[in-house]
Design a protein around this motif. Sequence first.
Motif, short mmCIF file in Angstrom:
data_model
loop_
_atom_site.label_atom_id
_atom_site.label_comp_id
_atom_site.label_asym_id
_atom_site.label_seq_id
_atom_site.Cartn_x
_atom_site.Cartn_y
_atom_site.Cartn_z
N VAL A 1 10.83 -3.41 -6.64
CA VAL A 1 10.84 -4.49 -7.63
C VAL A 1 12.15 -4.47 -8.43
CG1 VAL A 1 9.77 -5.29 -9.79
CG2 VAL A 1 8.33 -4.74 -7.82
N PHE A 2 12.60 -3.28 -8.77
CA PHE A 2 13.83 -3.22 -9.56
C PHE A 2 15.08 -3.49 -8.73
CE2 PHE A 2 13.03 -2.63 -14.03
CZ PHE A 2 11.63 -2.51 -14.00
N SER A 3 14.92 -3.61 -7.40
CA SER A 3 16.07 -3.99 -6.56
C SER A 3 16.13 -5.49 -6.30
CB SER A 3 15.99 -3.31 -5.18
OG SER A 3 15.60 -1.99 -5.29
N PHE B 1 0.84 -1.20 0.00
CA PHE B 1 0.00 0.00 0.00
C PHE B 1 0.88 1.25 0.00
CE2 PHE B 1 -2.60 -3.46 1.38
CZ PHE B 1 -3.72 -3.29 0.58
N ALA B 2 1.66 1.37 -1.07
CA ALA B 2 2.55 2.52 -1.23
C ALA B 2 2.36 3.06 -2.64
CB ALA B 2 3.99 2.06 -1.02
N ASP B 3 3.03 4.17 -2.94
CA ASP B 3 2.93 4.73 -4.30
C ASP B 3 3.63 3.82 -5.31
OD1 ASP B 3 1.57 6.91 -3.42
OD2 ASP B 3 3.39 8.11 -3.10
N ASP B 4 3.19 3.93 -6.57
CA ASP B 4 3.80 3.13 -7.64
C ASP B 4 5.32 3.23 -7.63
OD1 ASP B 4 1.21 2.77 -8.36
OD2 ASP B 4 1.45 3.41 -10.45
N SER B 5 5.82 4.46 -7.44
CA SER B 5 7.28 4.66 -7.56
C SER B 5 8.02 3.88 -6.46
CB SER B 5 7.61 6.15 -7.47
OG SER B 5 7.15 6.65 -6.23
N VAL B 6 7.42 3.79 -5.28
CA VAL B 6 8.07 3.06 -4.18
C VAL B 6 8.07 1.56 -4.48
CG1 VAL B 6 7.91 2.55 -1.69
CG2 VAL B 6 7.30 4.83 -2.54
N ILE B 7 6.95 1.08 -5.01
CA ILE B 7 6.85 -0.34 -5.34
C ILE B 7 7.83 -0.66 -6.48
CG2 ILE B 7 5.30 -2.15 -6.21
CD1 ILE B 7 2.98 -0.66 -4.83
N ILE C 1 11.52 -9.26 -17.13
CA ILE C 1 10.74 -9.98 -16.11
C ILE C 1 10.45 -9.09 -14.89
CG2 ILE C 1 11.35 -12.34 -16.83
CD1 ILE C 1 13.33 -12.46 -14.51
N LYS C 2 11.32 -8.11 -14.65
CA LYS C 2 11.02 -7.19 -13.55
C LYS C 2 9.81 -6.33 -13.90
CE LYS C 2 15.40 -7.00 -11.11
NZ LYS C 2 16.60 -6.25 -10.77
N ASN C 3 9.72 -5.94 -15.14
CA ASN C 3 8.52 -5.19 -15.55
C ASN C 3 7.27 -6.05 -15.45
OD1 ASN C 3 9.02 -2.40 -16.19
ND2 ASN C 3 10.41 -3.13 -17.80
N MET C 4 7.42 -7.33 -15.81
CA MET C 4 6.26 -8.24 -15.69
C MET C 4 5.83 -8.35 -14.23
SD MET C 4 7.44 -11.26 -18.31
CE MET C 4 6.07 -12.40 -18.15
N LEU C 5 6.83 -8.45 -13.35
CA LEU C 5 6.52 -8.56 -11.91
C LEU C 5 5.82 -7.29 -11.41
CD1 LEU C 5 6.66 -9.90 -9.12
CD2 LEU C 5 9.00 -9.06 -8.89
N LEU C 6 6.37 -6.15 -11.82
CA LEU C 6 5.77 -4.88 -11.41
C LEU C 6 4.31 -4.79 -11.88
CD1 LEU C 6 6.11 -2.07 -10.09
CD2 LEU C 6 6.87 -1.22 -12.32
#
Length: 338
Positions: A229-231, A219-225, A280-285
């Motif tokens: 995910v990219f880490s 439950f955070a902003d897209d940018s935080v998520i 795959i990181k984009n898919m996960l996001l």
Amino acid sequence: MFENKTILTGVKPTGTPHLGNYVGAIRPAIRLGHEALAHGGRHYMFIADYHAINAEKDPEVLNQKIKEIACIYLAGGLDPSKSVFYRQSDIPEIHEITTILYAYTPKGLMNKSHAYKASVDKNREAGKPDDDGINMGLYTYPTLMAADILTFNTDIVPVGRDQVQHVEIARDIAGAFNAHYQKELLKLPTYYLEENVAVVPGIDGRKMSKSYGNVIPVFADDSVIKKAVFSVKTDSRPMEEPKNPDEILVYEIYKSVAAPEKAKEMADGLSQGKLGYGHIKNMLLDAILSEIKDAREKYNYYMAHYNEVEEMLAAGAAKARPTAQETLKRLKDTVFGR
Ligand code: ADP
Ligand code: TRP
């Protein structure tokens, strides 16, 4: 198995839930509640705020966490017109029942409780005295938890592995009480451990946990998520190199949020060398964002209209208290011979 049963779950308002909590605990608890309701059972879902004060002493922080957790359950699909949704602190009978149960709680049982033992172990590791910083709330909390459960004649308590012992303690206390009075005054609860809920790994590959700081928030902003995910840890192998999906952390996390056929697509793409890590990181996001889209919208709505949630909680307490009063009367009549 839920035919006509009472299911009860409590959640401590500590820490902002992460993806592991959401898919591993929050959603399964709501789903089980729905199942019980669909089979003629009852579902109690409460915020264990008295449990939280053992650790959290800042009223503002605590208040915020209680709000968040209430809104998260509503966002996750809890229906307060069907489930009994309340705050522990609104049911004073639970505390009288706790006091009665103390008389049937062997001190040795508390010494063996995981939460207490873990705190002692931590103190020992840090070279501090065993009971340093440990308050009586933490020490006796399995009895309060037993009262939470026994007050509502609970049949089944869905739990994570760490809470199994506490339900067993509740059962032991109820058994001792019944044995003393030779009467089934308290219903013996059982725990329900959902074996097929996977443990979601964190961005470093260990179990996702707030204590490891390796979480993907929900439950955070897209940018935080997105940043989380990219880490997620990857290696430096090129896209074309076929990979065993089971060794790829992004895929392991993806499996817990994506539909099975989507997960298979990612697995095939990885083993055929057709998908790179960026992809795959984009898919996960995308999977996380679409999975939680509706829930996040609802969450934001309830956080902004918290007075509505307060009303739901007050109505929930009003629904819960008559049963709590009945249980308390039954126990008081018994112990005082009235
Ligand atoms: P944390 O490890 O972040 O401190 P808690 O111990 O407070 O989380 O767990 C709260 C609930 O969430 C428990 O029911 C637990 O089983 C579940 N849970 C925690 N982490 C995960 C995870 N990584 N995957 C699945 N379920 C989890
Ligand atoms: N002890 C549980 C936890 O730490 C929270 C809890 C309190 C609970 N009372 C309960 C869970 C009764 C189930 C039933 O997560």
